[in-house]
Motif scaffolding. Sequence first.
Motif, PDB file in Angstrom:
ATOM      1  N   GLN A 167       0.794  -1.044  -0.092  1.00  0.00           N
ATOM      2  CA  GLN A 167      -0.062  -0.068   0.114  1.00  0.00           C
ATOM      3  C   GLN A 167       0.688   1.371  -0.018  1.00  0.00           C
ATOM      4  O   GLN A 167       0.447   2.137   0.560  1.00  0.00           O
ATOM      5  N   ALA A 168       2.261   1.195  -0.799  1.00  0.00           N
ATOM      6  CA  ALA A 168       2.869   2.330  -0.649  1.00  0.00           C
ATOM      7  C   ALA A 168       2.968   2.924  -2.114  1.00  0.00           C
ATOM      8  O   ALA A 168       3.928   3.765  -2.360  1.00  0.00           O
ATOM      9  N   GLY A 185       4.122  10.235  -5.298  1.00  0.00           N
ATOM     10  CA  GLY A 185       4.611  11.450  -4.743  1.00  0.00           C
ATOM     11  C   GLY A 185       6.009  11.592  -5.525  1.00  0.00           C
ATOM     12  O   GLY A 185       6.526  12.742  -5.951  1.00  0.00           O
ATOM     13  N   ILE A 186       6.903  10.434  -5.586  1.00  0.00           N
ATOM     14  CA  ILE A 186       8.338  10.554  -6.014  1.00  0.00           C
ATOM     15  C   ILE A 186       8.066  10.864  -7.627  1.00  0.00           C
ATOM     16  O   ILE A 186       8.987  11.648  -8.085  1.00  0.00           O
ATOM     17  N   VAL A 187       7.236  10.074  -8.300  1.00  0.00           N
ATOM     18  CA  VAL A 187       7.218  10.543  -9.646  1.00  0.00           C
ATOM     19  C   VAL A 187       6.764  11.846 -10.104  1.00  0.00           C
ATOM     20  O   VAL A 187       7.132  12.511 -10.909  1.00  0.00           O
ATOM     21  N   ALA A 188       5.866  12.478  -9.120  1.00  0.00           N
ATOM     22  CA  ALA A 188       5.348  13.686  -9.284  1.00  0.00           C
ATOM     23  C   ALA A 188       6.673  14.815  -9.217  1.00  0.00           C
ATOM     24  O   ALA A 188       6.973  15.662  -9.939  1.00  0.00           O
ATOM     25  N   LEU A 189       7.293  14.532  -8.275  1.00  0.00           N
ATOM     26  CA  LEU A 189       8.579  15.273  -7.822  1.00  0.00           C
ATOM     27  C   LEU A 189       9.534  15.333  -9.176  1.00  0.00           C
ATOM     28  O   LEU A 189      10.227  16.263  -9.378  1.00  0.00           O
ATOM     29  N   PHE A 190       9.739  14.045  -9.616  1.00  0.00           N
ATOM     30  CA  PHE A 190      10.494  13.823 -10.664  1.00  0.00           C
ATOM     31  C   PHE A 190      10.101  14.662 -11.953  1.00  0.00           C
ATOM     32  O   PHE A 190      10.902  15.479 -12.617  1.00  0.00           O
ATOM     33  N   ILE A 222      10.880  12.276   3.344  1.00  0.00           N
ATOM     34  CA  ILE A 222      10.089  11.169   2.718  1.00  0.00           C
ATOM     35  C   ILE A 222      10.426   9.992   3.873  1.00  0.00           C
ATOM     36  O   ILE A 222       9.534   8.937   3.944  1.00  0.00           O
ATOM     37  N   ALA A 223      11.897   9.544   4.149  1.00  0.00           N
ATOM     38  CA  ALA A 223      12.157   8.637   4.921  1.00  0.00           C
ATOM     39  C   ALA A 223      11.457   8.546   6.177  1.00  0.00           C
ATOM     40  O   ALA A 223      10.910   7.381   6.905  1.00  0.00           O
TER      41      ALA A 223
END
Length: 268
Positions: free
Chosen positions: A39-40, A46-51, A80-81
């Motif tokens: 479920q991550a 979010g990571i894709v959007a920032l990229f 994020i971590a």
Amino acid sequence: MMDFLNQLKGFYDLINPFLDVFFLALLLYSVYGILVKTQAIQLFKGIVALFIIYAAAFILRLETLLWILNALAPGLLIGIAIVFQPELRKIFLQIGQSDLFKIGKRSKHSYIDAVVASAEKLSSYRRGMLVVFIRKNTLKDIVESESGTRLDAKISSSLIVTIFGHDTPLHDGAVVIHGGCILAAACYLPLSEQQDIRKTFGTRHRAALGIAEQTDAVVVIVSEETGAMSLAYDSKLYYDLSSAEITRQLENLLDVGTESSDNEGKNE
């Protein structure tokens, strides 16, 4: 010979791009499957959007936005971590538990451990247990008999303790196991016809010895009267063994198949 090697190299150069795409697709599919299971997927989005934002800023030469993103990057990674720590932990657990990292026959040993743990617990409760491991003989007549109840359940210590730990309809009889699966419970086994068997042994031990005389099955027994844990195989009963000895013998017997060590344990 050189012509053959050149042809082979040319063939590899031809299929190399396809192999590259195939393994990349396999990797992406595996990562996506892990993200969905844990479920991550929101973290991934979010990571894709920032990229995408960073790529757009770089292509469009938005210097101010690039400066802000570069300045915030270390803090974003730490944030994020921290925020997604549970999801990240689940991801690494899923990777560690995947089939890719399962070495040898560990899965077999894990269900042996579950049975031995159940035997230890039932022994402390003074509750009887009778578990039959199938080897080459299928025991189809016993598994599919009217007395037994078909389960086809994954082996777990909790399930075995539940079956034998209470006076349920499944308590009487044997649990039959094959390939890490509980096939059936409450199965009646043939009783031994040996005359020199201990008179103190009840029906459970006689049944274990009976099936060991007629088939190549391996049986784990827990005495309801004494709590002693025993093994039966190859027409012999090995009484009052330690959990470590039972685990070792089960690993050898179920891995090797029909081989056994007649001089191991206490032969009764």
